[in-house]
Motif scaffolding. Structure first.
Motif, PDB file in Angstrom:
ATOM      1  N   ARG A  44       0.602  -1.343  -0.123  1.00 37.03           N
ATOM      2  CA  ARG A  44      -0.524   0.393  -0.074  1.00 37.03           C
ATOM      3  C   ARG A  44       0.966   1.543  -0.174  1.00 37.03           C
ATOM      4  N   ARG A  46       1.027   5.285   0.495  1.00 38.25           N
ATOM      5  CA  ARG A  46      -0.233   6.239   0.659  1.00 38.25           C
ATOM      6  C   ARG A  46       0.870   7.716   1.062  1.00 38.25           C
ATOM      7  N   PHE A 148       1.877   7.778   9.068  1.00 35.81           N
ATOM      8  CA  PHE A 148       0.998   6.450   8.618  1.00 35.81           C
ATOM      9  C   PHE A 148       1.317   4.800  10.269  1.00 35.81           C
ATOM     10  N   TYR A 151      -1.108   2.597  10.383  1.00 37.89           N
ATOM     11  CA  TYR A 151      -1.678   1.023   9.379  1.00 37.89           C
ATOM     12  C   TYR A 151      -0.440  -0.004   9.770  1.00 37.89           C
ATOM     13  N   GLU A 154      -1.980  -2.290  12.520  1.00 33.73           N
ATOM     14  CA  GLU A 154      -2.691  -2.989  12.779  1.00 33.73           C
ATOM     15  C   GLU A 154      -2.546  -4.858  12.079  1.00 33.73           C
ATOM     16  N   ASP A 212      -5.463   3.244  -1.735  1.00 34.35           N
ATOM     17  CA  ASP A 212      -6.908   2.596  -1.277  1.00 34.35           C
ATOM     18  C   ASP A 212      -6.944   1.976  -3.094  1.00 34.35           C
TER      19      ASP A 212
END
Length: 488
Positions: A44, A46, A148, A151, A154, A212
């Motif tokens: 990902r 970002r 960030f 993220y 998690e 995303d």
């Protein structure tokens, strides 16, 4: 002889390494190489478009422990001559640092493995103040402040790479993120091409997301869109196999605008012909014949996929950015002998416009006549469409029809067609050119042709069965079968 240690001065060397030649796209691709090596299935990217302060890349790879992180942050952490796993996309142990510092002045890496989180940072301003190779080791409080980082926290495992102080990536941005967003768009196009084989499959081996939104693969060979694949060739070098396969793109008249853009655009069709070299299915260099063959108009549909193992990096002169490579002599000699065979289908497609049905070639409406004065083109009076018109002509009108056909033949704009053809502006297929209007026109034309043989059923059936062998029907093979069924 005496010896003296001369370690490089950190601030000067690090600033100099920023000029290795990375652009933003190549730099991000280098980071994704590390993610793939770490067995990541999702990456990902970002960034905040309206606030160009930081950009992050997060993967779900196996992560690193404290010692592995320190090794990854050390410049020159690996010997390029070491034997590596087949799927390892690294080589010099410099990519993470040089790629990142080419775009920013602060690089932070936070990683999770076995339930533990570690972080380190390179800051060029800190190195300049200290005058030494000083990297920051983050404590838990520091980690919480990394952009960030939530993220990553998690996830059970993975690595977060954060770029801050974007003096190169966001250079010239007025603060609204517009320039950063434009550069990220070019990054997306680059990733879609370079990693298209990783992004393809159900499910794909790798998913790359930009805020995303998934990056869609860009296949330069149009494998699922009508390209012709040649046989696989194999070259054995130092006990390693190099695989080659030539692909011939469909003629431009068979491509939609979207497909042409995917193949490199109208101008890119010619420039992008040649070899596409992959290292562990990651595209390294493309659109070149390595000076083994000239880029020609008739060969522009040829693209040759070359798969090279990382064990041959030393022979291919692979650079740090992994964006340039050159084949060794043993491979060049073999490629030189294979190229004429590989480009032959492209030449054939241009010479016969790519339409071959059954065992016979397509019969064009125009016929080529070569005499002492050169070459000229005339309407073929024996072509079924033209012959039907002449057969159905009423008494006294045949000479008028022939006069019109001669006038058309004499006024063919050859020079204009040549110029447009050279610039790939002729024959572009419309997005919906197989629509109802085209189908109705072709069916009516077929009816007119068949009506001329109403009293000769055998000839009528032969003409109907071979409809796809004649222009303009050969341009629309998907419609020919439908017309044949309705008129049989």
């Amino acid at each position: 002889m005496k010896y003296k240690s001369l370690p490089p001065f950190a601030p000067v060397l690090l600033e100099s390494m920023r000029a290795i030649g990375y652009d933003a796209a190549a730099a991000v691709a280098d980071l994704i190489d590390n993610s793939i090596t770490a067995k990541a299935t999702r990456v990902r990217i970002r960034f905040d478009p309206g606030l160009p302060r930081a950009m992050a890349l997060l993967d779900d790879g196996h992560g690193m422990d404290e010692e592995e992180l320190a090794r990854a942050m050390r410049h020159g952490s690996r010997n390029p001559n070491d034997v590596r796993p087949e799927d390892d996309l690294g080589r010099f142990g410099l990519g993470l640092k040089t790629a990142s510092m080419s775009q920013c002045r602060r690089l932070t890496v936070v990683t999770r493995k076995d339930g533990r989180t570690h972080g380190m940072m390179w800051d060029l301003d800190l190195v300049e103040r200290e005058g030494d190779w000083v990297a920051g080791v983050l404590d838990p409080g520091d980690i919480e402040l990394v952009p960030f980082v939530s993220y990553l926290l998690e996830q059970a495992h993975g690595t977060l790479v954060v770029w801050e102080k974007l003096d190169r990536l966001a250079a010239g941005d007025a603060g609204d993120g517009s320039i950063l967003s434009e550069r990220i768009r070019r990054v997306e196009e680059h990733l879609a091409l370079v990693f298209h084989r990783h992004l393809t499959g159900r499910p794909p081996r790798l998913v790359i997301e930009l805020n995303d939104y998934p990056v869609e693969p860009l296949d330069p060979f149009l494998e699922d869109e009508g390209a012709m694949a040649g046989p696989k060739e194999r070259i054995l070098v130092e006990g390693q196999r190099v695989f080659l396969r030539a692909f011939t793109l469909p003629h431009i008249s068979r491509l939609t605008r979207a497909q042409i853009e995917k193949a490199g655009g109208e101008a890119g069709l010619r420039r992008q012909q040649g070899f596409y070299v992959y290292r562990n299915q990651r595209l390294i260099v493309w659109g070149t014949w390595f000076r083994l063959f000239r880029q020609e108009e008739l060969t522009k549909l040829t693209r040759v996929r070359v798969d090279v193992p990382n064990a041959l990096d030393h022979l291919w002169s692979l650079d740090i950015k992994k964006s340039a490579a050159f084949p060794p002599a043993v491979i060049r000699d073999r490629l030189r002998s294979l190229v004429p065979t590989m480009v032959r289908p492209s030449r054939t497609i241009h010479e016969y416009r790519g339409r071959v049905t059954g065992t016979g070639r397509v019969q064009p409406v125009w016929t080529r006549i070569e005499d002492r004065d050169g070459v000229r083109y005339e309407v073929d009076l024996n072509h079924p469409v033209v012959a039907t018109l002449r057969l159905s002509a009423e008494d006294g009108h045949l000479s008028e029809i022939d006069n019109v056909l001669r006038a058309i033949s004499a006024s063919l704009p050859v020079e204009a067609i040549y110029n447009d053809r050279a610039n790939d502006r002729v024959g572009l297929r419309k997005e919906a050119d197989d629509g109802e209007a085209v189908a109705a026109h072709l069916e009516e034309l077929a009816r007119q042709m068949l009506s001329a043989f109403a009293d000769r059923p055998a000839e009528r059936e032969r003409l109907l069965a071979g409809l796809g062998n004649f222009e303009p029907f050969a341009l629309y093979p998907s419609l020919v079968e439908q017309i044949q069924k309705r008129l049989s």
